[in-house]
Write an enzyme that holds these catalytic residues in place. Structure first.
Site, PDB file in Angstrom:
ATOM      1  N   LYS A  78     -13.159  16.420  -4.622  1.00 37.73           N
ATOM      2  CA  LYS A  78     -12.740  17.793  -4.344  1.00 37.73           C
ATOM      3  C   LYS A  78     -13.549  18.222  -3.126  1.00 37.73           C
ATOM      4  O   LYS A  78     -14.782  18.249  -3.162  1.00 37.73           O
ATOM      5  CB  LYS A  78     -13.026  18.694  -5.540  1.00 37.73           C
ATOM      6  CG  LYS A  78     -12.529  20.113  -5.368  1.00 37.73           C
ATOM      7  CD  LYS A  78     -12.839  20.970  -6.592  1.00 37.73           C
ATOM      8  CE  LYS A  78     -11.992  20.527  -7.760  1.00 37.73           C
ATOM      9  NZ  LYS A  78     -12.077  21.475  -8.899  1.00 37.73           N
ATOM     10  N   TYR A  81       0.814  -1.211   0.000  1.00 41.61           N
ATOM     11  CA  TYR A  81       0.000   0.000   0.000  1.00 41.61           C
ATOM     12  C   TYR A  81       0.847   1.259   0.000  1.00 41.61           C
ATOM     13  O   TYR A  81       0.408   2.302  -0.476  1.00 41.61           O
ATOM     14  CB  TYR A  81      -1.024   0.016   1.142  1.00 41.61           C
ATOM     15  CG  TYR A  81      -0.483  -0.214   2.522  1.00 41.61           C
ATOM     16  CD1 TYR A  81       0.120   0.795   3.238  1.00 41.61           C
ATOM     17  CD2 TYR A  81      -0.610  -1.459   3.129  1.00 41.61           C
ATOM     18  CE1 TYR A  81       0.605   0.580   4.514  1.00 41.61           C
ATOM     19  CE2 TYR A  81      -0.136  -1.685   4.399  1.00 41.61           C
ATOM     20  CZ  TYR A  81       0.475  -0.659   5.091  1.00 41.61           C
ATOM     21  OH  TYR A  81       0.949  -0.866   6.353  1.00 41.61           O
TER      22      TYR A  81
END
Length: 120
Positions: free
Chosen positions: A100, A55
């Site tokens: 966002k 990861y």
């Protein structure tokens, strides 16, 4: 085991994506989440790192792609997916979500973004 995934949830970045000029100057805060499908049977059975997708490597790629400005979050998510698929052929599927967090649209919301699903 029928399926296995590496999960990275809510990675936070400040980046300069967007179509508005102000977004290129001040940037915005983003969240990226991924679900990386890969065969982890070898890692489960052997406790050997080489039998999985790390990861930290996935994070490094996401960080690099988030640092490259784009007009659209769709394009950013697609770049992340294509690069992960190219660099890690053991990845069989991928979900990339790019949000966002303060979209310039006058809405009171947690964010606006995209979620792309890939099969390799």
């Amino acid at each position: 085991m029928t399926e296995s995934y590496i999960l990275l949830d809510d990675l936070r970045f400040h980046a300069y994506h967007g179509v508005m000029e102000q977004e290129h100057l001040t940037g915005n805060d983003y969240s990226v989440s991924l679900r990386v499908g890969c065969d982890m049977y070898g890692a489960v059975e052997s406790d050997v790192f080489d039998k999985t997708v790390g990861y930290e490597d996935v994070y490094r790629i996401v960080k690099e792609e988030m640092a490259t400005p784009s007009a659209l979050v769709e394009h950013v998510a697609g770049r992340i997916a294509r690069r992960l698929g190219k660099e890690y052929p053991q990845i069989s599927s991928l979900v990339v979500k790019v949000m966002k967090l303060n979209p310039p649209m006058g809405a009171d919301c947690k964010g606006a973004g995209v979620e792309l699903h890939y099969k390799f």
